[in-house]
Design a protein around this motif. Structure first.
Motif, PDB file in Angstrom:
ATOM      1  N   TRP A  34      40.842  37.574  37.272  1.00  0.00           N
ATOM      2  CA  TRP A  34      41.861  36.552  37.081  1.00  0.00           C
ATOM      3  C   TRP A  34      42.756  36.937  35.910  1.00  0.00           C
ATOM      4  N   GLY A  35      43.999  36.522  35.989  1.00  0.00           N
ATOM      5  CA  GLY A  35      44.910  36.730  34.878  1.00  0.00           C
ATOM      6  C   GLY A  35      45.818  35.538  34.679  1.00  0.00           C
ATOM      7  N   TRP A  36      46.263  35.374  33.457  1.00  0.00           N
ATOM      8  CA  TRP A  36      47.310  34.416  33.120  1.00  0.00           C
ATOM      9  C   TRP A  36      48.503  35.184  32.577  1.00  0.00           C
ATOM     10  N   PHE A  37      49.669  34.865  33.098  1.00  0.00           N
ATOM     11  CA  PHE A  37      50.922  35.454  32.660  1.00  0.00           C
ATOM     12  C   PHE A  37      51.876  34.342  32.271  1.00  0.00           C
ATOM     13  N   ARG A  38      52.874  34.710  31.504  1.00  0.00           N
ATOM     14  CA  ARG A  38      53.906  33.736  31.167  1.00  0.00           C
ATOM     15  C   ARG A  38      55.259  34.420  31.139  1.00  0.00           C
ATOM     16  N   GLN A  39      56.270  33.630  31.386  1.00  0.00           N
ATOM     17  CA  GLN A  39      57.622  34.151  31.366  1.00  0.00           C
ATOM     18  C   GLN A  39      58.569  33.090  30.832  1.00  0.00           C
ATOM     19  N   ALA A  40      59.261  33.447  29.779  1.00  0.00           N
ATOM     20  CA  ALA A  40      60.283  32.590  29.211  1.00  0.00           C
ATOM     21  C   ALA A  40      61.644  33.045  29.728  1.00  0.00           C
ATOM     22  N   PRO A  41      62.617  32.150  29.758  1.00  0.00           N
ATOM     23  CA  PRO A  41      63.947  32.530  30.239  1.00  0.00           C
ATOM     24  C   PRO A  41      64.504  33.731  29.488  1.00  0.00           C
ATOM     25  N   GLY A  42      64.973  34.703  30.237  1.00  0.00           N
ATOM     26  CA  GLY A  42      65.561  35.884  29.644  1.00  0.00           C
ATOM     27  C   GLY A  42      64.575  36.891  29.108  1.00  0.00           C
ATOM     28  N   LYS A  43      63.294  36.658  29.291  1.00  0.00           N
ATOM     29  CA  LYS A  43      62.277  37.565  28.784  1.00  0.00           C
ATOM     30  C   LYS A  43      61.437  38.138  29.917  1.00  0.00           C
ATOM     31  N   LEU A  52      37.193  39.045  34.107  1.00  0.00           N
ATOM     32  CA  LEU A  52      36.528  39.506  35.315  1.00  0.00           C
ATOM     33  C   LEU A  52      35.622  38.418  35.860  1.00  0.00           C
ATOM     34  N   THR A  53      35.485  38.400  37.165  1.00  0.00           N
ATOM     35  CA  THR A  53      34.581  37.447  37.794  1.00  0.00           C
ATOM     36  C   THR A  53      33.129  37.862  37.629  1.00  0.00           C
ATOM     37  N   GLY A  54      32.867  39.160  37.760  1.00  0.00           N
ATOM     38  CA  GLY A  54      31.503  39.646  37.775  1.00  0.00           C
ATOM     39  C   GLY A  54      30.989  40.260  36.492  1.00  0.00           C
ATOM     40  N   ALA A  55      31.719  40.117  35.419  1.00  0.00           N
ATOM     41  CA  ALA A  55      31.294  40.666  34.142  1.00  0.00           C
ATOM     42  C   ALA A  55      31.902  39.857  33.018  1.00  0.00           C
ATOM     43  N   LEU A  93      56.940  29.477  31.335  1.00  0.00           N
ATOM     44  CA  LEU A  93      56.299  29.120  32.583  1.00  0.00           C
ATOM     45  C   LEU A  93      55.045  29.981  32.705  1.00  0.00           C
ATOM     46  N   TYR A  94      53.911  29.339  32.829  1.00  0.00           N
ATOM     47  CA  TYR A  94      52.637  30.038  32.876  1.00  0.00           C
ATOM     48  C   TYR A  94      52.137  30.148  34.312  1.00  0.00           C
ATOM     49  N   TYR A  95      51.755  31.353  34.685  1.00  0.00           N
ATOM     50  CA  TYR A  95      51.267  31.636  36.023  1.00  0.00           C
ATOM     51  C   TYR A  95      49.820  32.105  35.972  1.00  0.00           C
ATOM     52  N   CYS A  96      49.037  31.663  36.910  1.00  0.00           N
ATOM     53  CA  CYS A  96      47.745  32.291  37.101  1.00  0.00           C
ATOM     54  C   CYS A  96      47.849  33.266  38.258  1.00  0.00           C
ATOM     55  N   ALA A  97      46.993  34.245  38.234  1.00  0.00           N
ATOM     56  CA  ALA A  97      46.997  35.278  39.255  1.00  0.00           C
ATOM     57  C   ALA A  97      45.578  35.757  39.494  1.00  0.00           C
ATOM     58  N   ALA A  98      45.357  36.308  40.659  1.00  0.00           N
ATOM     59  CA  ALA A  98      44.046  36.821  41.013  1.00  0.00           C
ATOM     60  C   ALA A  98      44.191  38.118  41.779  1.00  0.00           C
ATOM     61  N   GLY A  99      43.203  38.969  41.631  1.00  0.00           N
ATOM     62  CA  GLY A  99      43.231  40.243  42.309  1.00  0.00           C
ATOM     63  C   GLY A  99      41.893  40.619  42.889  1.00  0.00           C
ATOM     64  N   THR A 100      41.927  41.565  43.800  1.00  0.00           N
ATOM     65  CA  THR A 100      40.719  42.002  44.492  1.00  0.00           C
ATOM     66  C   THR A 100      40.510  43.508  44.420  1.00  0.00           C
ATOM     67  N   GLY A 101      41.338  44.200  43.694  1.00  0.00           N
ATOM     68  CA  GLY A 101      41.231  45.643  43.605  1.00  0.00           C
ATOM     69  C   GLY A 101      39.969  46.093  42.901  1.00  0.00           C
ATOM     70  N   ARG A 102      39.587  47.325  43.169  1.00  0.00           N
ATOM     71  CA  ARG A 102      38.406  47.884  42.530  1.00  0.00           C
ATOM     72  C   ARG A 102      38.636  48.087  41.037  1.00  0.00           C
ATOM     73  N   TYR A 103      39.828  48.504  40.683  1.00  0.00           N
ATOM     74  CA  TYR A 103      40.204  48.703  39.295  1.00  0.00           C
ATOM     75  C   TYR A 103      41.521  47.989  39.049  1.00  0.00           C
ATOM     76  N   PHE A 104      41.759  47.625  37.798  1.00  0.00           N
ATOM     77  CA  PHE A 104      43.035  47.016  37.481  1.00  0.00           C
ATOM     78  C   PHE A 104      43.377  47.197  36.017  1.00  0.00           C
ATOM     79  N   ILE A 105      44.667  47.211  35.771  1.00  0.00           N
ATOM     80  CA  ILE A 105      45.196  47.144  34.415  1.00  0.00           C
ATOM     81  C   ILE A 105      45.628  45.705  34.220  1.00  0.00           C
ATOM     82  N   TRP A 106      44.992  45.024  33.326  1.00  0.00           N
ATOM     83  CA  TRP A 106      45.134  43.578  33.292  1.00  0.00           C
ATOM     84  C   TRP A 106      46.527  43.090  32.985  1.00  0.00           C
ATOM     85  N   THR A 107      47.306  43.909  32.308  1.00  0.00           N
ATOM     86  CA  THR A 107      48.666  43.522  31.966  1.00  0.00           C
ATOM     87  C   THR A 107      49.690  43.858  33.039  1.00  0.00           C
ATOM     88  N   ASN A 108      49.261  44.465  34.112  1.00  0.00           N
ATOM     89  CA  ASN A 108      50.167  44.911  35.162  1.00  0.00           C
ATOM     90  C   ASN A 108      50.234  43.879  36.286  1.00  0.00           C
TER      91      ASN A 108
END
Length: 125
Positions: A34-43, A52-55, A93-108
């Protein structure tokens, strides 16, 4: 169809707190991360936190470390973000996100498959 829904945003004064929630539906199991991201206007969209779910791994942006805490409830397929000591620069504006990949770069953002619609956090001084 997988759906993520955020809630808990609002308007607070500097120094205040909010707790954001994100619930996933349509998943046969659980996302791997899981990840949380945010975006402000113009940024640029900014990674705030991830877990991680499993660790027992968590990561935070330097700008929020020590103030924000990510947590999860795997049984409910939910993730949370506790925002403390809020500053005006946290407004976004805060977004949640989820992924299923084997590996991930959390900021990507590209490593996350599912996204919520966003919830607004506004911090006034």
């Amino acid at each position: 169809q997988v759906r993520l829904v955020e809630s808990g945003g609002g308007s607070v004064q500097a120094g205040g707190s909010l707790r954001l929630s994100c619930a996933a539906s349509g998943y046969t199991g659980s996302p791997k991360y899981w990840g949380w991201f945010r975006q402000a206007p113009g940024k640029e969209r900014e990674g705030v936190a991830a877990t991680l779910t499993g660790a027992e791994f968590t990561s935070y942006a330097d700008s929020v470390k020590g103030r924000f805490t990510i947590s999860r409830d795997n049984a409910k397929n939910e993730v949370y973000l506790q925002l403390n000591s809020l500053k005006p620069e946290d407004t976004a504006l805060y977004y949640c996100a989820a992924g299923t990949g084997r590996y991930f770069i959390w900021t990507n953002p590209s490593d996350y498959t599912y996204w919520g619609q966003g919830t607004q956090v506004t911090v006034s001084s």
